[in-house]
Design a protein around this motif. Structure first.
Motif, PDB file in Angstrom:
ATOM      1  N   UNK A 114     -40.413  88.003 -33.080  1.00  0.00           N
ATOM      2  CA  UNK A 114     -40.147  88.185 -31.651  1.00  0.00           C
ATOM      3  C   UNK A 114     -39.338  89.445 -31.340  1.00  0.00           C
ATOM      4  N   UNK A 115     -38.383  89.779 -32.225  1.00  0.00           N
ATOM      5  CA  UNK A 115     -37.468  90.880 -31.920  1.00  0.00           C
ATOM      6  C   UNK A 115     -37.564  92.045 -32.902  1.00  0.00           C
ATOM      7  N   UNK A 116     -38.491  91.993 -33.821  1.00  0.00           N
ATOM      8  CA  UNK A 116     -38.678  93.043 -34.831  1.00  0.00           C
ATOM      9  C   UNK A 116     -37.417  93.274 -35.658  1.00  0.00           C
ATOM     10  N   UNK A 117     -36.683  92.183 -35.959  1.00  0.00           N
ATOM     11  CA  UNK A 117     -35.533  92.294 -36.852  1.00  0.00           C
ATOM     12  C   UNK A 117     -36.034  92.721 -38.227  1.00  0.00           C
ATOM     13  N   UNK A 118     -35.204  93.456 -38.947  1.00  0.00           N
ATOM     14  CA  UNK A 118     -35.523  93.736 -40.345  1.00  0.00           C
ATOM     15  C   UNK A 118     -35.303  92.439 -41.124  1.00  0.00           C
ATOM     16  N   UNK A 119     -35.843  92.363 -42.317  1.00  0.00           N
ATOM     17  CA  UNK A 119     -35.657  91.172 -43.148  1.00  0.00           C
ATOM     18  C   UNK A 119     -34.167  90.934 -43.374  1.00  0.00           C
ATOM     19  N   UNK A 120     -33.443  91.998 -43.651  1.00  0.00           N
ATOM     20  CA  UNK A 120     -32.016  91.884 -43.924  1.00  0.00           C
ATOM     21  C   UNK A 120     -31.250  91.362 -42.704  1.00  0.00           C
ATOM     22  N   UNK A 121     -31.512  91.918 -41.539  1.00  0.00           N
ATOM     23  CA  UNK A 121     -30.816  91.466 -40.327  1.00  0.00           C
ATOM     24  C   UNK A 121     -31.177  90.017 -39.988  1.00  0.00           C
ATOM     25  N   UNK A 122     -32.427  89.637 -40.189  1.00  0.00           N
ATOM     26  CA  UNK A 122     -32.839  88.259 -39.935  1.00  0.00           C
ATOM     27  C   UNK A 122     -32.146  87.303 -40.906  1.00  0.00           C
ATOM     28  N   UNK A 123     -31.978  87.731 -42.149  1.00  0.00           N
ATOM     29  CA  UNK A 123     -31.296  86.879 -43.130  1.00  0.00           C
ATOM     30  C   UNK A 123     -29.806  86.773 -42.840  1.00  0.00           C
ATOM     31  N   UNK A 124     -29.197  87.850 -42.357  1.00  0.00           N
ATOM     32  CA  UNK A 124     -27.800  87.772 -41.929  1.00  0.00           C
ATOM     33  C   UNK A 124     -27.644  86.777 -40.778  1.00  0.00           C
ATOM     34  N   UNK A 125     -28.598  86.792 -39.883  1.00  0.00           N
ATOM     35  CA  UNK A 125     -28.560  85.861 -38.749  1.00  0.00           C
ATOM     36  C   UNK A 125     -28.727  84.424 -39.221  1.00  0.00           C
TER      37      UNK A 125
END
Length: 184
Positions: free
Chosen positions: A39-50
């Motif tokens: 939905x927001x084009x997060x990077x894999x790393x940013x999505x995992x931090x979330x």
């Protein structure tokens, strides 16, 4: 000292609450990263931090739930309906809002588990082992079923759709109002 019928009904209510809680958590732990990336084009790393932020809030909620239940009453902590507004907003929020809402939902919804186990042992004080086994076994089993269900549903629809559907699960917390008062 409650009649057996009321105890069984209360245990059924607690089981439904554990179902809604762990199905929702299964959706979040397995698909939140994909939701953010899709939905927001997060990077894999940013999505995992979330996802880590959600899981850390869930862990904190579990720890906080017990003492909070002792202070304000287990029934109020069990009332996972408090997570419902945040869960319902999450699929429609912006990227930062979705992460903040996930943290709030994790904190609120996870605080209920320790209160549920203690409440259930209050219902059946001589059966602590049975209650703990029932709810911990139920927790892990429902988490596995929830993962499989939401995977199946995501394959047939979309990640965003499963987040809209799972957001309805905390509304099942309304049945907490039917729990008998067991605290003095």
């Amino acid at each position: 000292e409650l009649p057996r019928r009321k105890i069984r009904r209360a245990l059924l209510i607690l089981t439904v609450l554990v179902f809604s809680k762990y199905f929702y958590i299964a959706c979040m732990t397995n698909y939140f990263t994909f939701f953010l990336m899709d939905k927001f084009a997060f990077s894999v790393q940013d999505a995992q931090y979330s996802l880590f932020a959600f899981l850390a809030a869930s862990a904190a909620g579990t720890v906080i739930g017990g003492p909070l239940g002792d202070r304000i009453g287990r029934k109020y902590v069990i009332w996972i309906l408090g997570a419902a507004p945040f869960a319902l907003m999450l699929p429609y929020a912006g990227s930062g809002g979705a992460v903040v809402l996930a943290i709030l939902v994790g904190l609120i919804i996870s605080s209920a588990f320790s209160a549920i186990v203690v409440y259930a042992t209050d219902l059946m004080p001589g059966r602590v082992g049975m209650i703990a086994g029932l709810f911990f076994g139920l927790m892990f089993g429902l988490g596995g079923l929830g993962s499989a269900f939401f995977g199946w549903l995501a394959d047939r629809t979309s990640i965003e759709f499963i987040f809209r559907v799972s957001a309805l699960l905390p509304l099942m917390g309304i049945i907490t109002g039917f729990l008998p008062d067991v605290e003095r």
